[in-house]
Scaffold this motif. Structure first.
Motif, PDB file in Angstrom:
ATOM      1  N   THR A   9      37.114 -46.000 -86.036  1.00 57.52           N
ATOM      2  CA  THR A   9      38.559 -46.165 -85.928  1.00 57.52           C
ATOM      3  C   THR A   9      39.309 -44.948 -86.431  1.00 57.52           C
ATOM      4  N   ALA A  10      38.620 -43.996 -86.971  1.00 55.41           N
ATOM      5  CA  ALA A  10      39.280 -42.807 -87.483  1.00 55.41           C
ATOM      6  C   ALA A  10      39.396 -41.745 -86.412  1.00 55.41           C
ATOM      7  N   SER A  11      40.178 -40.730 -86.740  1.00 56.19           N
ATOM      8  CA  SER A  11      40.417 -39.648 -85.792  1.00 56.19           C
ATOM      9  C   SER A  11      39.162 -38.887 -85.466  1.00 56.19           C
ATOM     10  N   ALA A  12      39.037 -38.477 -84.218  1.00 60.46           N
ATOM     11  CA  ALA A  12      37.963 -37.562 -83.808  1.00 60.46           C
ATOM     12  C   ALA A  12      38.620 -36.289 -83.320  1.00 60.46           C
ATOM     13  N   GLY A  13      39.075 -35.474 -84.266  1.00 61.33           N
ATOM     14  CA  GLY A  13      39.701 -34.215 -83.906  1.00 61.33           C
ATOM     15  C   GLY A  13      41.041 -34.393 -83.230  1.00 61.33           C
ATOM     16  N   GLY A  14      41.788 -35.421 -83.606  1.00 60.96           N
ATOM     17  CA  GLY A  14      43.113 -35.635 -83.049  1.00 60.96           C
ATOM     18  C   GLY A  14      43.202 -36.835 -82.138  1.00 60.96           C
ATOM     19  N   LEU A  15      42.089 -37.390 -81.703  1.00 60.60           N
ATOM     20  CA  LEU A  15      42.065 -38.567 -80.844  1.00 60.60           C
ATOM     21  C   LEU A  15      41.502 -39.732 -81.641  1.00 60.60           C
ATOM     22  N   LYS A  42      30.947 -43.396 -75.167  1.00 62.31           N
ATOM     23  CA  LYS A  42      30.650 -42.579 -76.340  1.00 62.31           C
ATOM     24  C   LYS A  42      31.948 -42.055 -76.920  1.00 62.31           C
ATOM     25  N   PHE A  43      31.986 -41.921 -78.251  1.00 62.92           N
ATOM     26  CA  PHE A  43      33.186 -41.395 -78.896  1.00 62.92           C
ATOM     27  C   PHE A  43      32.762 -40.548 -80.096  1.00 62.92           C
ATOM     28  N   THR A  44      32.532 -39.260 -79.856  1.00 59.94           N
ATOM     29  CA  THR A  44      32.231 -38.321 -80.928  1.00 59.94           C
ATOM     30  C   THR A  44      33.200 -37.152 -80.787  1.00 59.94           C
ATOM     31  N   ASN A  45      32.714 -36.009 -80.350  1.00 62.93           N
ATOM     32  CA  ASN A  45      33.623 -34.882 -80.127  1.00 62.93           C
ATOM     33  C   ASN A  45      34.436 -35.052 -78.851  1.00 62.93           C
ATOM     34  N   ASN A  46      33.949 -35.891 -77.952  1.00 69.85           N
ATOM     35  CA  ASN A  46      34.684 -36.306 -76.761  1.00 69.85           C
ATOM     36  C   ASN A  46      34.624 -37.818 -76.674  1.00 69.85           C
ATOM     37  N   ALA A  47      35.587 -38.397 -75.977  1.00 68.47           N
ATOM     38  CA  ALA A  47      35.537 -39.827 -75.662  1.00 68.47           C
ATOM     39  C   ALA A  47      35.236 -39.953 -74.175  1.00 68.47           C
ATOM     40  N   ALA A  48      34.143 -40.609 -73.852  1.00 64.59           N
ATOM     41  CA  ALA A  48      33.753 -40.820 -72.456  1.00 64.59           C
ATOM     42  C   ALA A  48      33.882 -42.296 -72.129  1.00 64.59           C
ATOM     43  N   LEU A  49      34.563 -42.589 -71.022  1.00 64.60           N
ATOM     44  CA  LEU A  49      34.786 -43.975 -70.606  1.00 64.60           C
ATOM     45  C   LEU A  49      34.427 -44.145 -69.142  1.00 64.60           C
ATOM     46  N   ARG A  50      33.839 -45.284 -68.846  1.00 65.62           N
ATOM     47  CA  ARG A  50      33.488 -45.633 -67.467  1.00 65.62           C
ATOM     48  C   ARG A  50      34.550 -46.589 -66.932  1.00 65.62           C
ATOM     49  N   GLY A  62      38.142 -34.710 -77.555  1.00 65.56           N
ATOM     50  CA  GLY A  62      38.513 -35.346 -78.816  1.00 65.56           C
ATOM     51  C   GLY A  62      38.395 -34.429 -80.007  1.00 65.56           C
ATOM     52  N   SER A  63      38.058 -33.160 -79.758  1.00 69.03           N
ATOM     53  CA  SER A  63      37.958 -32.196 -80.855  1.00 69.03           C
ATOM     54  C   SER A  63      38.586 -30.889 -80.412  1.00 69.03           C
ATOM     55  N   ARG A  64      38.874 -30.044 -81.392  1.00 71.67           N
ATOM     56  CA  ARG A  64      39.473 -28.753 -81.060  1.00 71.67           C
ATOM     57  C   ARG A  64      38.537 -27.909 -80.194  1.00 71.67           C
ATOM     58  N   ALA A  65      37.250 -27.947 -80.518  1.00 71.42           N
ATOM     59  CA  ALA A  65      36.288 -27.160 -79.747  1.00 71.42           C
ATOM     60  C   ALA A  65      36.200 -27.658 -78.315  1.00 71.42           C
ATOM     61  N   THR A 270      26.376 -30.700 -88.992  1.00 72.47           N
ATOM     62  CA  THR A 270      27.837 -30.536 -89.013  1.00 72.47           C
ATOM     63  C   THR A 270      28.556 -31.180 -87.836  1.00 72.47           C
ATOM     64  N   SER A 271      27.823 -31.569 -86.788  1.00 70.89           N
ATOM     65  CA  SER A 271      28.482 -32.000 -85.553  1.00 70.89           C
ATOM     66  C   SER A 271      29.360 -33.232 -85.726  1.00 70.89           C
ATOM     67  N   VAL A 272      29.016 -34.107 -86.677  1.00 69.71           N
ATOM     68  CA  VAL A 272      29.772 -35.364 -86.831  1.00 69.71           C
ATOM     69  C   VAL A 272      30.671 -35.362 -88.061  1.00 69.71           C
ATOM     70  N   LEU A 273      30.824 -34.235 -88.722  1.00 69.90           N
ATOM     71  CA  LEU A 273      31.616 -34.209 -89.950  1.00 69.90           C
ATOM     72  C   LEU A 273      33.036 -34.759 -89.774  1.00 69.90           C
ATOM     73  N   PRO A 274      33.737 -34.481 -88.652  1.00 69.03           N
ATOM     74  CA  PRO A 274      35.089 -35.034 -88.519  1.00 69.03           C
ATOM     75  C   PRO A 274      35.130 -36.551 -88.389  1.00 69.03           C
ATOM     76  N   GLN A 275      33.980 -37.209 -88.106  1.00 69.17           N
ATOM     77  CA  GLN A 275      33.956 -38.651 -87.900  1.00 69.17           C
ATOM     78  C   GLN A 275      33.366 -39.439 -89.069  1.00 69.17           C
ATOM     79  N   LEU A 276      32.924 -38.773 -90.125  1.00 69.00           N
ATOM     80  CA  LEU A 276      32.188 -39.462 -91.184  1.00 69.00           C
ATOM     81  C   LEU A 276      32.988 -40.569 -91.858  1.00 69.00           C
TER      82      LEU A 276
END
Length: 306
Positions: A9-15, A42-50, A62-65, A270-276
């Protein structure tokens, strides 16, 4: 939109998960699609929806990168279509990327997951074909993993300033080692993150996806993820040996592989640090990764994030 019960439920780089229905609705409205019943994949650095109303996947940066690389993602995807690569295809008939509600996304043709599970040999053959492609007619970014790592450390949630400082020190140390490497393979087009999770088992065979890391760089890097997976991840089988056989080169025999292994593990830590802070499940899997990485323990096996 339906989501898994344990979704963060927390932010993933702004999303954030809470705003996803509004963002997806705005993006779909922009291109004339119906978001009703969209399912989160999936919802990590990007959010993918079907989408439930059309065979389409929406991928929201979902992230700056991810946001910074989205123009290259579109260029690469269109070019790969022209090269007839077994790769996911952008949805035709719309201008991409698509911006709405302060976010940017891409729309893709859904690949039915109906084929057999991809193997290391499949990935080795696809990588060999990918690396043999001609140089594209647009400028590729140079391989640059360290700014992405530093950005994720800067966006970290739920770790101490001391841990952030240590990770930045490790980033600098590995970067210095990478600069001194001598490569065996010729530099060129690389995927950036080729592992079995980035192959979709389509009805006509495995299909490559996730072009965020496509760049111009050392081919040894594309052979590193699966090699590190064999040594570090808690996988039930060895995918590296058949990959190396199919590709024709075993990166673990290269003198620079220990440096690339350390870099790959730094990326995985480090890949999931913004979501911890917002996903206890990810944190429970991350903590033993970080503890073993910090201790210099190369034997402890890591579970995959899910």
């Amino acid at each position: 939109m339906s989501t898994p019960p344990s979704a963060p439920t927390a932010s993933a780089g702004g999303l954030t998960l809470a705003e996803l229905p509004t963002v997806v609705a705005a993006l779909c409205d922009r291109v004339g699609l119906d978001p009703t019943g969209a399912q989160l994949i999936k919802f990590t650095n990007n959010a993918a929806l079907r989408l439930a109303t059309a065979p389409v996947v929406v991928r929201i940066a979902g992230s700056r990168a991810a946001r910074a690389s989205i123009t290259t993602v579109v260029q690469v995807a269109r070019w790969l279509t022209g090269q007839d690569m077994p790769a996911v295809r952008l949805l035709s008939g719309i201008d991409q990327p698509v911006e709405a509600a302060g976010h940017v996304a891409t729309f893709w043709e859904e690949v039915p997951v109906t084929g057999p599970a991809p193997t290391g040999a499949d990935l080795g053959r696809i990588l060999r074909r990918f690396h043999a492609l001609p140089e594209p007619d647009f400028a590729l970014p140079d391989w640059a993993p360290f700014p992405r790592i530093r950005a994720r450390i800067a966006d970290a949630q739920g770790i101490s300033a001391r841990d952030q400082e240590w990770l930045l020190e490790q980033c600098a140390a590995v970067e210095a080692e990478v600069r001194s490497l001598d490569y065996v393979l010729e530099a060129g087009l690389i995927h950036g993150d080729p592992f079995l999770g980035n192959l979709i088992p389509g009805p006509d065979g495995p299909v490559l996806c996730d072009f965020d890391g496509v760049s111009w760089g050392p081919r040894e890097w594309d052979l590193t993820p699966v090699a590190v997976g064999r040594l570090r991840m808690n996988y039930p089988e060895d995918h590296h040996t058949p990959l190396a056989d199919a590709y024709g080169y075993d990166v673990t025999a290269w003198v620079g592989f220990p440096v690339f292994r350390r870099l790959r593990e730094l990326v995985l830590v480090t890949s999931v640090l913004p979501q911890l802070a917002g996903n206890p499940g990810i944190r429970a899997q991350w903590e033993p990764r970080y503890a073993s990485f910090r201790a210099g323990d190369t034997r402890t096996r890591w579970d995959t994030y899910h």
